[in-house]
Design a protein around this motif. Sequence first.
Motif, PDB file in Angstrom:
ATOM      1  N   PRO A  56      46.314  48.875  30.225  1.00 55.91           N
ATOM      2  CA  PRO A  56      46.887  48.311  31.439  1.00 55.91           C
ATOM      3  C   PRO A  56      45.963  47.292  32.102  1.00 55.91           C
ATOM      4  O   PRO A  56      44.741  47.335  31.943  1.00 55.91           O
ATOM      5  CB  PRO A  56      47.088  49.534  32.335  1.00 55.91           C
ATOM      6  CG  PRO A  56      46.154  50.566  31.807  1.00 55.91           C
ATOM      7  CD  PRO A  56      46.080  50.325  30.335  1.00 55.91           C
ATOM      8  N   VAL A  57      46.571  46.383  32.853  1.00 59.72           N
ATOM      9  CA  VAL A  57      45.819  45.342  33.547  1.00 59.72           C
ATOM     10  C   VAL A  57      44.941  45.960  34.635  1.00 59.72           C
ATOM     11  O   VAL A  57      45.340  46.899  35.320  1.00 59.72           O
ATOM     12  CB  VAL A  57      46.795  44.323  34.180  1.00 59.72           C
ATOM     13  CG1 VAL A  57      46.053  43.339  35.076  1.00 59.72           C
ATOM     14  CG2 VAL A  57      47.548  43.585  33.087  1.00 59.72           C
ATOM     15  N   LYS A  58      43.735  45.414  34.782  1.00 63.02           N
ATOM     16  CA  LYS A  58      42.836  45.848  35.849  1.00 63.02           C
ATOM     17  C   LYS A  58      42.895  44.842  37.003  1.00 63.02           C
ATOM     18  O   LYS A  58      43.047  43.636  36.786  1.00 63.02           O
ATOM     19  CB  LYS A  58      41.399  45.935  35.330  1.00 63.02           C
ATOM     20  CG  LYS A  58      41.144  47.048  34.342  1.00 63.02           C
ATOM     21  CD  LYS A  58      39.690  47.074  33.925  1.00 63.02           C
ATOM     22  CE  LYS A  58      39.402  48.198  32.930  1.00 63.02           C
ATOM     23  NZ  LYS A  58      37.975  48.187  32.480  1.00 63.02           N
ATOM     24  N   ILE A  59      42.783  45.343  38.217  1.00 62.27           N
ATOM     25  CA  ILE A  59      42.730  44.493  39.405  1.00 62.27           C
ATOM     26  C   ILE A  59      41.287  44.449  39.886  1.00 62.27           C
ATOM     27  O   ILE A  59      40.675  45.489  40.154  1.00 62.27           O
ATOM     28  CB  ILE A  59      43.652  45.023  40.515  1.00 62.27           C
ATOM     29  CG1 ILE A  59      45.100  45.039  40.024  1.00 62.27           C
ATOM     30  CG2 ILE A  59      43.533  44.165  41.768  1.00 62.27           C
ATOM     31  CD1 ILE A  59      46.077  45.657  41.007  1.00 62.27           C
ATOM     32  N   VAL A  60      40.748  43.258  39.987  1.00 64.00           N
ATOM     33  CA  VAL A  60      39.356  43.053  40.380  1.00 64.00           C
ATOM     34  C   VAL A  60      39.329  42.348  41.732  1.00 64.00           C
ATOM     35  O   VAL A  60      40.074  41.385  41.950  1.00 64.00           O
ATOM     36  CB  VAL A  60      38.597  42.205  39.334  1.00 64.00           C
ATOM     37  CG1 VAL A  60      37.160  41.955  39.780  1.00 64.00           C
ATOM     38  CG2 VAL A  60      38.633  42.881  37.977  1.00 64.00           C
ATOM     39  N   LYS A  61      38.474  42.815  42.637  1.00 68.81           N
ATOM     40  CA  LYS A  61      38.345  42.185  43.946  1.00 68.81           C
ATOM     41  C   LYS A  61      36.868  41.978  44.247  1.00 68.81           C
ATOM     42  O   LYS A  61      36.143  42.934  44.540  1.00 68.81           O
ATOM     43  CB  LYS A  61      39.004  43.034  45.037  1.00 68.81           C
ATOM     44  CG  LYS A  61      39.101  42.320  46.384  1.00 68.81           C
ATOM     45  CD  LYS A  61      39.893  43.142  47.393  1.00 68.81           C
ATOM     46  CE  LYS A  61      40.044  42.374  48.709  1.00 68.81           C
ATOM     47  NZ  LYS A  61      40.826  43.150  49.711  1.00 68.81           N
ATOM     48  N   ARG A  62      36.427  40.717  44.144  1.00 71.63           N
ATOM     49  CA  ARG A  62      35.029  40.403  44.424  1.00 71.63           C
ATOM     50  C   ARG A  62      34.884  38.903  44.658  1.00 71.63           C
ATOM     51  O   ARG A  62      35.785  38.129  44.340  1.00 71.63           O
ATOM     52  CB  ARG A  62      34.139  40.844  43.269  1.00 71.63           C
ATOM     53  CG  ARG A  62      34.395  40.173  41.939  1.00 71.63           C
ATOM     54  CD  ARG A  62      33.300  40.557  40.943  1.00 71.63           C
ATOM     55  NE  ARG A  62      33.460  39.847  39.682  1.00 71.63           N
ATOM     56  CZ  ARG A  62      34.044  40.367  38.607  1.00 71.63           C
ATOM     57  NH1 ARG A  62      34.541  41.592  38.653  1.00 71.63           N
ATOM     58  NH2 ARG A  62      34.134  39.671  37.484  1.00 71.63           N
ATOM     59  N   PRO A  63      33.745  38.473  45.220  1.00 76.43           N
ATOM     60  CA  PRO A  63      33.522  37.034  45.438  1.00 76.43           C
ATOM     61  C   PRO A  63      33.452  36.290  44.106  1.00 76.43           C
ATOM     62  O   PRO A  63      33.226  36.889  43.054  1.00 76.43           O
ATOM     63  CB  PRO A  63      32.178  36.993  46.174  1.00 76.43           C
ATOM     64  CG  PRO A  63      32.005  38.357  46.752  1.00 76.43           C
ATOM     65  CD  PRO A  63      32.665  39.291  45.776  1.00 76.43           C
ATOM     66  N   CYS A  64      33.656  34.984  44.155  1.00 76.06           N
ATOM     67  CA  CYS A  64      33.593  34.177  42.940  1.00 76.06           C
ATOM     68  C   CYS A  64      32.852  32.880  43.218  1.00 76.06           C
ATOM     69  O   CYS A  64      32.431  32.612  44.351  1.00 76.06           O
ATOM     70  CB  CYS A  64      35.008  33.894  42.422  1.00 76.06           C
ATOM     71  SG  CYS A  64      35.965  32.795  43.473  1.00 76.06           S
ATOM     72  N   ILE A  65      32.729  32.049  42.190  1.00 73.15           N
ATOM     73  CA  ILE A  65      31.974  30.808  42.294  1.00 73.15           C
ATOM     74  C   ILE A  65      32.589  29.845  43.320  1.00 73.15           C
ATOM     75  O   ILE A  65      31.882  29.104  43.998  1.00 73.15           O
ATOM     76  CB  ILE A  65      31.873  30.133  40.908  1.00 73.15           C
ATOM     77  CG1 ILE A  65      30.884  28.976  40.944  1.00 73.15           C
ATOM     78  CG2 ILE A  65      33.243  29.676  40.420  1.00 73.15           C
ATOM     79  CD1 ILE A  65      30.567  28.421  39.568  1.00 73.15           C
ATOM     80  N   ALA A  66      33.914  29.882  43.467  1.00 67.12           N
ATOM     81  CA  ALA A  66      34.579  28.995  44.426  1.00 67.12           C
ATOM     82  C   ALA A  66      34.602  29.585  45.829  1.00 67.12           C
ATOM     83  O   ALA A  66      34.706  28.848  46.813  1.00 67.12           O
ATOM     84  CB  ALA A  66      36.000  28.704  43.962  1.00 67.12           C
TER      85      ALA A  66
END
Length: 282
Positions: A56-66
């Motif tokens: 199943p797809v995972k949901i990720v929540k974190r800062p990114c390069i943009a």
Amino acid sequence: MTSELKIREQQCYKAYYCGICREIGKNFGQVPRFGLTHEFAVLSMVLSCVVEHTPPVKIVKRPCIAHPFRKTISYSNNPFITYGAALNVLFIQSKLKDNWKDERQISALLGQSLFVWGSQKAGRTYRDLKMLIEKAMETLADLEQNQCMSVDEIAHPFADLIGRIFTIDGLIPQSFAVNLYQLGYHLGKWIYLIDALSDREKDRKKGIYNVYNLRYGTESLPAIEKTTRELSLAHIAEAWEHLKRKAKDNTKSEQGYLDNLFYLGLRTQEDNVGEEKGGDKL
């Protein structure tokens, strides 16, 4: 059209878009992330709607390069997001080569050198895709060099390429292949032709091949050309209708976003470009 989208549908799209961006960074380096485009998030959404995949797809929540100071939601663990990321890298490299060849843009030459590691890795991982893209671009370049005057003939290599991309071997069951190819083919054809319409003035000034300029010079296009593009939009909507009947129940947000895009968004862009360029006046 963002104004017509529900918040959850817009967030769903952003999760695919950000997922592809993160996947590019993970697999192909940070620089190619700056070449991220909308089209491959749409591709990943379409395929995710109709084709079962595990795990199943995972949901990720974190800062990114943009957005280094804000957490963004993205999807991962989805083979179609991985696929979209590789395609994005291969296409941007092909586009940079084309821009250098046609316009001698220094930025395109520099971009090729910056993207080379990522595109080579994508090409090694997806050899068949790399060859498919290269062959289509070579065919298209030959037609342009020979001053092809047929709208259908010049649009076909790119249209066929996008159709084939939507029906990747090994991931897509045969029962979906016909409708996915139809959707991809006519989406590719419409993109090629709407870009040609949008770029008429720029291409004329730079002496770059443009099928509409070759056929009609500086004159407005006859209504038949708009009809050709609108027929592709009708085929896109028809193919999507067939695919939706087979779509998974847990992809309502994806379906809502794609409904908006295929029924409203593309048609709005068609009307806006035609009106702005005055290209389809009789």
